[in-house]
Write an enzyme that holds these catalytic residues in place. Structure first.
Site, mmCIF file in Angstrom:
data_model
loop_
_atom_site.group_PDB
_atom_site.id
_atom_site.type_symbol
_atom_site.label_atom_id
_atom_site.label_comp_id
_atom_site.label_asym_id
_atom_site.label_seq_id
_atom_site.Cartn_x
_atom_site.Cartn_y
_atom_site.Cartn_z
ATOM 1 N N GLU A 280 -14.469 -0.575 3.539
ATOM 2 C CA GLU A 280 -14.026 -1.956 3.731
ATOM 3 C C GLU A 280 -14.124 -2.304 5.210
ATOM 4 O O GLU A 280 -13.505 -1.655 6.060
ATOM 5 C CB GLU A 280 -12.593 -2.126 3.236
ATOM 6 N N CYS B 284 -9.322 -9.344 1.214
ATOM 7 C CA CYS B 284 -9.380 -8.070 0.490
ATOM 8 C C CYS B 284 -10.362 -8.108 -0.673
ATOM 9 O O CYS B 284 -10.938 -7.091 -1.036
ATOM 10 C CB CYS B 284 -7.992 -7.677 0.004
ATOM 11 N N SER C 242 -3.417 -2.195 3.911
ATOM 12 C CA SER C 242 -4.438 -1.152 3.869
ATOM 13 C C SER C 242 -4.076 -0.030 2.896
ATOM 14 O O SER C 242 -2.901 0.198 2.594
ATOM 15 C CB SER C 242 -4.635 -0.555 5.265
ATOM 16 N N LYS D 160 9.161 -8.382 5.885
ATOM 17 C CA LYS D 160 8.625 -8.034 7.198
ATOM 18 C C LYS D 160 7.193 -8.531 7.276
ATOM 19 O O LYS D 160 6.285 -7.967 6.667
ATOM 20 C CB LYS D 160 8.641 -6.530 7.462
ATOM 21 N N GLU E 93 -0.962 -3.998 -3.266
ATOM 22 C CA GLU E 93 -2.253 -4.693 -3.316
ATOM 23 C C GLU E 93 -3.004 -4.260 -2.077
ATOM 24 O O GLU E 93 -2.684 -4.667 -0.968
ATOM 25 C CB GLU E 93 -2.037 -6.209 -3.369
ATOM 26 N N GLY F 288 -0.530 1.878 2.282
ATOM 27 C CA GLY F 288 -0.069 1.869 0.893
ATOM 28 C C GLY F 288 0.317 3.260 0.409
ATOM 29 O O GLY F 288 1.335 3.434 -0.282
#
Length: 494
Positions: free
Chosen positions: A393, A296, A240, A186, A262, A244
């Site tokens: 972030e 990231c 994100s 996806k 990740e 996650g």
């Protein structure tokens, strides 16, 4: 060196779901729009899959994975050749793929060229690795032959982000296929077009039906359905921290599927007083502003020794004047637009918070133009560790420059984060490099460089930056199960 050129007015042909090697409409009849982030104009209307389509795709992948299927009886070397064939098709269609990737994401064409090269390297690396997964023969006690084999884990769900859509697709597809798994992918709903173009090449390469399925859709529907599906054996997610955690919970609540995550980062870049300042400054800007900061592992917290801090700041301010902001195919553009309006507002809000909390804008700090999702490359000084721009972030072209006085202080502050994806050091002192790299809490540490090592080097984080590794030999192991076999014999074999 090949001088690649964008394709003028590329046809956007593939907008349906790709299930069981067929192009199909979404079961619910829904569609969504894909926009060009540089112009805010509609590129295409795309089919929007949900749980019913995910279920169809998982069933196709499960059938393809059955023990007596064509795919499961395929030699590992032939799986490798399928990946090599896909790499050849990427090379054949290089400029078209790079052009669509630029349109889809807003990234400058040179950046898209880099991504396509990266994908080809990944396909070739895992194509070569497919028939080299070898178990062990174990000298067990007694009259016993004991050995291990690596078996494919099964049906894999891959959920990929919008910042590097094709590269992240291939980072998951290639090792999964090399290991013998089947996949339901996806892609992000913000950058679906390049993944569907990849589907066309997958079919042309000769992958059997059901081995790779690609379903466009929203995270809250299609992504959630994949995460909770009881017939998915493993999920690999890049995105994100918030999502996650949702995927980790869904895995536990469904069938305890294996998970690779990740997630985010807030990477430190420690510039020691022995560093070549011009080189360190150039790399710090590349590491922070590449892909408009939507990376990231971007090195957004730049710690500079107090003896060279002011000189470093003068250098980066001057260098930043040469970073051109513009649309994907404009000449000499380095920073393209952010991916969408929500991301633009997010980054501008962080810039405002930095100003409100007392940081000083040295360069940039504003939206660029009135059309498209552009932000000026921004450098803050007078940043303290407790500011939002130093802790959270941002995922945009924003660099925070912080001053330190000793290695011990730099190390303590660099590690004072809930993330642990990447870190970097710039120094001409070998002992300093070894000491700091051994003590930094990060999945990868770059010394006098950034994001170097290629597809051969494992990538992933510690702490809240994720679970597991991608790329390299470590990247294929999460797609396998280790089976131990013991055979009683009449004699001592080993």
């Amino acid at each position: 060196m090949v001088d690649y050129k964008p394709v003028e007015h590329p046809e956007i042909k593939y907008t349906k779901l790709f299930i069981n090697n067929e192009w199909v409409d979404a079961a619910n009849g829904k569609t969504f729009l894909s926009l060009n982030p540089a112009t805010e104009e509609v590129l295409a209307t795309v089919q929007e899959g949900d749980s019913d389509d995910i279920d169809r795709a998982v069933k196709a992948a499960r059938v393809a994975f059955e023990r007596e299927s064509e795919y499961r009886n395929m030699d590992a070397s032939k799986r490798g050749r399928l990946l090599f064939k896909l790499a050849e098709l990427f090379e054949r269609d290089f400029e078209r793929l790079a052009t669509l990737l630029s349109l889809d994401t807003g990234k400058p064409f040179f950046n898209a060229v880099h991504s396509i090269k990266w994908c080809i390297d990944l396909l070739q690396y895992y194509g070569g690795l497919a028939d080299k997964l070898q178990g062990q023969t174990i000298p067990a006690d007694g009259n016993m032959l004991a050995y291990t084999i690596y078996e494919p884990v099964g049906v894999v769900a891959a959920i990929t982000p919008w910042n590097y859509p094709l590269a992240m697709d291939i980072s998951k597809l290639a090792p999964a296929i090399a290991a013998g798994c089947t996949v339901v992918l996806k892609p992000s709903e913000f950058t679906p077009l390049i993944s569907m173009q990849n589907a066309a090449l997958i079919k042309e390469a000769g992958f059997p039906a059901g081995v790779i399925n690609i379903v466009n859709g929203k995270g809250a529907t299609a992504g959630a359905a994949l995460s909770n599906h009881p017939d998915v054996d493993k999920i690999s997610f890049t995105g994100s921290l918030r999502v996650g955690k949702m995927i980790q919970r869904a895995s536990a609540d469904s069938n305890l599927k294996k998970v690779t995550l990740e997630l985010g980062g807030k990477a430190p870049y420690i510039i020691c007083k022995s560093a070549d300042l011009k080189m360190a400054a150039r790399l710090s800007l590349m590491a922070c502003f590449f892909n408009s900061g939507q990376v990231c592992c971007a090195l957004t917290r730049t710690f500079v020794h107090e003896d060279v801090h002011d000189e470093f700041l003068d250098i980066v301010k001057e260098m930043t004047k040469n970073f051109k902001v513009g649309a994907q195919f404009e000449e000499s553009v380095f920073l393209g637009p952010l991916v969408n309006d929500a991301q633009l507002k997010r980054v501008l809000n962080y810039i405002d918070s930095g100003i409100e909390e007392g940081a000083k804008v040295e360069v940039g700090g504003k939206r660029e133009g009135e059309k498209g999702y552009f932000v000026q490359p921004t450098i803050f000084s007078n940043v303290t560790d407790n500011m939002k721009i130093a802790k959270e972030e941002i995922f945009g072209p924003v660099q925070s420059v912080l001053k330190f006085s000793s290695k011990e202080e730099a190390l303590r502050r660099a590690n004072d984060t809930s993330y642990g994806l990447s870190a970097a050091i710039f120094t001409n002192d070998l002992d300093e490099a070894l000491t700091l790299s051994s003590k930094l809490q990060a999945g990868q540490v770059y010394v006098n460089g950034f994001a170097n090592g290629g597809v051969h080097v494992p990538f992933g984080g510690c702490k809240l930056s994720g679970i597991g590794r991608e790329r390299g030999l470590d990247g294929i192991m999460p797609y396998t199960e280790t089976k131990a076999v013991t055979i009683t014999t009449s004699i001592k074999i080993m």
